[in-house]
Design a protein around this motif. Structure first.
Motif, PDB file in Angstrom:
ATOM      1  N   ARG A 166       1.083  -1.484  -0.082  1.00  0.00           N
ATOM      2  CA  ARG A 166       0.044   0.221   0.135  1.00  0.00           C
ATOM      3  C   ARG A 166       1.070   1.424  -0.049  1.00  0.00           C
ATOM      4  N   MET A 175       0.860   4.209  -2.901  1.00  0.00           N
ATOM      5  CA  MET A 175       0.686   6.019  -2.695  1.00  0.00           C
ATOM      6  C   MET A 175       1.469   6.671  -2.678  1.00  0.00           C
ATOM      7  N   ARG A 184      -6.016  12.880   0.319  1.00  0.00           N
ATOM      8  CA  ARG A 184      -6.898  12.036  -1.160  1.00  0.00           C
ATOM      9  C   ARG A 184      -7.684  13.442  -1.794  1.00  0.00           C
ATOM     10  N   TRP A 215       3.184   7.603   4.737  1.00  0.00           N
ATOM     11  CA  TRP A 215       2.878   6.110   4.555  1.00  0.00           C
ATOM     12  C   TRP A 215       4.218   5.135   4.894  1.00  0.00           C
ATOM     13  N   CYS A 269      -6.317   9.319  -8.665  1.00  0.00           N
ATOM     14  CA  CYS A 269      -5.865   8.936  -7.625  1.00  0.00           C
ATOM     15  C   CYS A 269      -7.600   9.353  -6.823  1.00  0.00           C
ATOM     16  N   ILE A 282      -5.668   6.042  -3.784  1.00  0.00           N
ATOM     17  CA  ILE A 282      -5.205   7.424  -2.305  1.00  0.00           C
ATOM     18  C   ILE A 282      -5.761   7.216  -1.005  1.00  0.00           C
ATOM     19  N   GLN A 283      -5.234   6.829  -0.844  1.00  0.00           N
ATOM     20  CA  GLN A 283      -5.766   6.704   1.253  1.00  0.00           C
ATOM     21  C   GLN A 283      -4.874   7.705   2.343  1.00  0.00           C
ATOM     22  N   ASN A 284      -6.019   8.301   2.685  1.00  0.00           N
ATOM     23  CA  ASN A 284      -4.802   9.202   4.457  1.00  0.00           C
ATOM     24  C   ASN A 284      -4.555   7.907   4.620  1.00  0.00           C
TER      25      ASN A 284
END
Length: 400
Positions: free
Chosen positions: A16, A20, A83, A135, A190, A194-196
């Motif tokens: 993950r 990102m 995001r 991340w 995106c 995209i994940q925060n």
């Protein structure tokens, strides 16, 4: 707040995090393409009657637009996450480039569209850097941010190998099609991908983690000042490297390819410098060496211009690689010192200072070259890294 310790052992990174990073790099590269394209239109604009100074003003418009909104985008990112900011910003950027396409032929409207393009593309700067910092663990962050910093040279490379040739062959509108398509596609990717990053809640975090880092010490201000001085050599070469080569007898197409190649080499260099900082357990130690190197290579370029050495292209590639090497180090250092609750604003401030200086490079260096020539201009620019050297902090600061 801690200072640098011994280099830690490597940490395994999940899929993950790499996803990102890939989306962050792509989003920032698209934004860089939008911001860089006007600078690479300078030969076309100049050949069609626009003065070099005026063309420089148009080239600087996106950078100035970024200056107006970087801190605001950073503050929004700190509040609502990466995001929405990245995806929404790319949608807005797509619309502004469409506006530039429609305004081709009208310098005033074109300049306004370039300005708005910079204002909207600034969304990807702080937000993409913040998502990478969130991340990746500290001991792998130099590598990750080095890869993330590839986005700028990759965007410049893409612009360098497409914009001058398309403009020369088919006009400005043809050169703007790729930025429109790329920003639109990445806005969708995106928004979906995209994940925060996971972060502690503000109400459970220690007081020093949520406190204003600018009041704790002068560390961030010093890194900002160093970066402002070092961005001038970088933007001098990315803006006028093509013009310099054409003046040496290169064709526009060949010069564009070489500028693109030099940016690619610089992208690889950023990764290597990031890995170096991870292994050294320090960002500011390698940064100090890069500062000295930037002064040396700009001085060498001045010498090359005076002596007309046949290997001028090689020196340009080397100089371009060196002058972009500080970005990842400074950017990572700022994010680590600011912490998770201030990194968006701190990164926005970092980029704002850089782009204020970069905004002056287009018209400023254009006027300087017109008055004194490239050799003297390169020599003057070589002084700025020497002024930055005593400002580099002696020890790192981090919230990790």
């Amino acid at each position: 707040m801690s200072v640098t310790a011994a280099p830690p052992t490597p940490t395994t990174i999940g899929r993950r995090a790499w996803t990102m990073l890939a989306l962050g790099v792509a989003a920032q590269a698209a934004g860089t393409l939008v911001v860089t394209a006007p600078a690479l239109l300078i030969p076309y604009l100049h050949a069609n009657g626009t003065s070099l100074t005026m063309a420089g003003v148009l080239a600087a418009a996106p950078t100035f637009g970024m200056v107006l909104t970087l801190i605001a985008w950073g503050a929004i990112t700190d509040r609502i996450g990466e995001r929405i900011v990245i995806a929404g910003g790319l949608v807005l950027t797509t619309l502004t480039v469409v506006g530039a396409w429609l305004a081709a032929g009208d310098p005033v409207l074109l300049g306004l569209a370039f300005l708005l393009g910079g204002m909207t593309s600034a969304s990807t700067n702080a937000a993409s850097g913040r998502v990478v910092v969130g991340w990746f663990p500290k001991e792998r962050r130099g590598l990750a941010m080095g890869i993330r910093q590839m986005s700028q040279p990759l965007g410049v490379t893409l612009a360098a190998v497409t914009v001058p040739q398309l403009a020369e062959g088919s006009g400005i509108r043809a050169a703007l099609v790729l930025p429109i398509v790329l920003c639109a596609v990445l806005a969708v990717l995106c928004a979906v991908g995209i994940q925060n990053p996971p972060r502690p809640a503000r109400h459970t975090a220690p007081a020093d983690a949520t406190a204003n880092p600018y009041r704790a010490s002068g560390f961030l201000w010093r890194i900002h000042a160093v970066s402002i001085l070092l961005v001038v050599p970088q933007f001098t070469l990315s803006t006028y490297g093509l013009v310099w080569l054409v003046g040496l007898g290169w064709s526009t197409a060949a010069a564009g390819l070489l500028v693109g190649a030099s940016q690619f080499v610089g992208a690889i260099g950023r990764i290597l410098v990031g890995v170096w900082s991870d292994r050294a357990g320090s960002r500011v130690g390698p940064l100090r060496i890069v500062v000295v190197s930037a002064a040396v290579v700009m001085g060498l370029l001045a010498l090359v211009d005076v002596t007309h050495l046949a290997a001028g292209a090689v020196f340009l590639v080397i100089a371009t690689s060196v002058t972009v090497a500080d970005n990842g180090l400074a950017y990572t250092s700022v994010a680590e010192a600011a912490g998770p609750f201030w990194s968006g604003r701190a990164l926005g401030t970092q980029n704002t200072g850089q782009f204020i200086a970069a905004s002056a490079v287009g018209p400023g260096i254009g006027a300087l070259v017109t008055a004194l020539g490239f050799a003297a201009s390169f020599g003057i620019v070589a002084v700025l890294p020497l002024l930055a050297l005593p400002l580099v902090p002696r020890a790192d600061r981090s919230h990790d």
